[in-house]
Enzyme design. Sequence first.
Site, PDB file in Angstrom:
ATOM      1  N   ASP A   1       0.831  -1.192   0.000  1.00  0.00           N
ATOM      2  CA  ASP A   1       0.000   0.000   0.000  1.00  0.00           C
ATOM      3  C   ASP A   1       0.875   1.255   0.000  1.00  0.00           C
ATOM      4  O   ASP A   1       1.808   1.349   0.804  1.00  0.00           O
ATOM      5  CB  ASP A   1      -0.859  -0.042   1.287  1.00  0.00           C
ATOM      6  CG  ASP A   1      -1.991   0.946   1.275  1.00  0.00           C
ATOM      7  OD1 ASP A   1      -1.884   1.976   0.591  1.00  0.00           O
ATOM      8  OD2 ASP A   1      -2.987   0.677   1.974  1.00  0.00           O
TER       9      ASP A   1
ATOM     10  N   THR B   1      -4.511  13.815 -14.080  1.00  0.00           N
ATOM     11  CA  THR B   1      -5.598  13.828 -15.056  1.00  0.00           C
ATOM     12  C   THR B   1      -6.002  15.259 -15.427  1.00  0.00           C
ATOM     13  O   THR B   1      -5.828  16.183 -14.627  1.00  0.00           O
ATOM     14  CB  THR B   1      -6.827  13.100 -14.447  1.00  0.00           C
ATOM     15  OG1 THR B   1      -7.978  13.393 -15.222  1.00  0.00           O
ATOM     16  CG2 THR B   1      -7.112  13.572 -13.016  1.00  0.00           C
ATOM     17  N   ASP B   2      -6.586  15.405 -16.604  1.00  0.00           N
ATOM     18  CA  ASP B   2      -7.108  16.725 -17.005  1.00  0.00           C
ATOM     19  C   ASP B   2      -8.371  17.087 -16.233  1.00  0.00           C
ATOM     20  O   ASP B   2      -8.815  18.233 -16.265  1.00  0.00           O
ATOM     21  CB  ASP B   2      -7.382  16.752 -18.525  1.00  0.00           C
ATOM     22  CG  ASP B   2      -8.431  15.745 -18.981  1.00  0.00           C
ATOM     23  OD1 ASP B   2      -8.874  14.898 -18.167  1.00  0.00           O
ATOM     24  OD2 ASP B   2      -8.816  15.791 -20.166  1.00  0.00           O
ATOM     25  N   GLU B   3      -8.951  16.098 -15.518  1.00  0.00           N
ATOM     26  CA  GLU B   3     -10.221  16.370 -14.819  1.00  0.00           C
ATOM     27  C   GLU B   3     -10.054  17.386 -13.698  1.00  0.00           C
ATOM     28  O   GLU B   3     -11.032  17.977 -13.233  1.00  0.00           O
ATOM     29  CB  GLU B   3     -10.825  15.065 -14.292  1.00  0.00           C
ATOM     30  CG  GLU B   3     -11.028  14.075 -15.414  1.00  0.00           C
ATOM     31  CD  GLU B   3     -11.922  12.899 -15.067  1.00  0.00           C
ATOM     32  OE1 GLU B   3     -12.744  13.005 -14.154  1.00  0.00           O
ATOM     33  OE2 GLU B   3     -11.771  11.864 -15.738  1.00  0.00           O
TER      34      GLU B   3
ATOM     35  N   TYR C   1     -13.282  12.324  -7.093  1.00  0.00           N
ATOM     36  CA  TYR C   1     -12.082  11.802  -7.764  1.00  0.00           C
ATOM     37  C   TYR C   1     -11.168  12.938  -8.203  1.00  0.00           C
ATOM     38  O   TYR C   1      -9.987  12.992  -7.842  1.00  0.00           O
ATOM     39  CB  TYR C   1     -12.468  10.930  -8.971  1.00  0.00           C
ATOM     40  CG  TYR C   1     -11.312  10.700  -9.930  1.00  0.00           C
ATOM     41  CD1 TYR C   1     -10.190   9.966  -9.540  1.00  0.00           C
ATOM     42  CD2 TYR C   1     -11.327  11.224 -11.232  1.00  0.00           C
ATOM     43  CE1 TYR C   1      -9.112   9.778 -10.405  1.00  0.00           C
ATOM     44  CE2 TYR C   1     -10.265  11.031 -12.107  1.00  0.00           C
ATOM     45  CZ  TYR C   1      -9.162  10.310 -11.684  1.00  0.00           C
ATOM     46  OH  TYR C   1      -8.095  10.126 -12.542  1.00  0.00           O
TER      47      TYR C   1
ATOM     48  N   LYS D   1      -7.416  14.076  -6.871  1.00  0.00           N
ATOM     49  CA  LYS D   1      -6.234  14.153  -7.751  1.00  0.00           C
ATOM     50  C   LYS D   1      -5.659  15.581  -7.708  1.00  0.00           C
ATOM     51  O   LYS D   1      -4.442  15.767  -7.700  1.00  0.00           O
ATOM     52  CB  LYS D   1      -6.589  13.776  -9.197  1.00  0.00           C
ATOM     53  CG  LYS D   1      -6.901  12.311  -9.424  1.00  0.00           C
ATOM     54  CD  LYS D   1      -5.732  11.379  -9.134  1.00  0.00           C
ATOM     55  CE  LYS D   1      -4.605  11.500 -10.122  1.00  0.00           C
ATOM     56  NZ  LYS D   1      -3.562  10.462  -9.897  1.00  0.00           N
TER      57      LYS D   1
END
Length: 355
Positions: free
Chosen positions: A61, A134-136, A159, A163
């Site tokens: 982990d 991510t682009d999000e 999410y 990120k």
Amino acid sequence: MKLLVTGGAGFIGTNFIRTVFDKKPGWEVVNLDLLTYAGNPRNLLDIESEHPDRYRFVQGDIKDSELLHNLFKTEKFEAVVHFAAESHVDRSIYGPGAFIETNIVGTYQLLEAARSYWESSSERPNFKFLHVSTDEVYGSLGPEGYFKETTPYDPSSPYSASKAGSDHLAKAYYRTYGFPAVITNCSNNYGPYQFPEKLIPLMILNIQEEKPLPVYGDGKNVRDWLFVRDHCDALLTVLTEGQNGETYNIGGGEEMRNIDVVNLLCSLLDAKLGRQGETSSSRLIHFVKDRPGHDRRYAIDSTKIRSELGWTPQHDFKTALAKTVDWYFENQDWVESIRTGEYLKWIDQNYDERA
Ligand code: NAD
Ligand code: TYD
């Protein structure tokens, strides 16, 4: 080069390790992965048996600080490529906790272990920490415009917010400690080994089995699709050429509405399955309840990585999508191996409520 890859048993991590073994003779990889529902230890069995001296799998982990400190001490990595994350927006809506824990706390623990190793390493090797994002994190675009590296963060889902938090930590470690972190923000990937909770593999399997094709909302949300191996090439480029403290946006420049992606998949699979007219797979399309906070459009401006580092995507959407469909057809045993009780439970939970 000796790499620590986190999350290497997932979709992009698997493709990245395969890219390293295709293109970088002599590089060594330790793959640290917890093997959540999204991690599949079968993905790299061939690499493990062909390259026992260059590849090692460690189940663990990224939140486990002691494990991380020991790994850095014994393996003396020259770089980290950090993929490990909870990655599915719909799951983050049902249960944000795991996203906060893995994506924010886990990234913090990994940064701390890497920083402590980097600071105490007498030679101060040309260490690099590549944080894959991510682009999000940039939120939602209207019909015009593109995400640039300077676009303000404005995440919509647990999410993307988690990120965004991890990106901020990586950047802060560079500014505060001079820690050699570099960040990439990439658009939607597709290709082999993607877990079939995501749009493209979910639709491929549902079309094959003549199940309903659940399109959220009006189906007009736009994503900028990139073949996963092009993303992996971009990551190798950033790892070897990217500047510490910088962000690089990565995208395919292939914007598609979801409904057009689903229709294209229907026609690709119809050709393979001999369906046409009344039996055409598009009859299976169902518009279902929208995702809350559903971002309307993502589109990447990837000028920086193209002009400064010379990367360009090598695959066009239609050809690589057909290749992806072929992969799922040819790897039915892989598909069966991930269709466990947990996967079936998720499909019931997410889609029963939308029907
Ligand atoms: P994935 O869900 O397929 O794989 C994630 C992997 O991380 C799995 O193997 C899982 O077992 C592992 N993992 C999860 N929690 C862990 C933990 N606590 N410790 C160790 N390992 C753990 O995800 P993916 O689609 O391959 O995405 C990889 C990364 O790329 C993510 O950080 C994601 O945010 C980013 N990204 C994805 C896309 C995309 O389109 N899929 C686009 C841009 C960026
Ligand atoms: P997804 O693959 O989950 O990626 P992301 O949310 O990270 O962009 O979804 C891609 C697009 O497809 C997104 O606009 C949501 C939509 N979608 C559907 O319409 N139906 C589905 O069953 C899924 C999983 C996604």
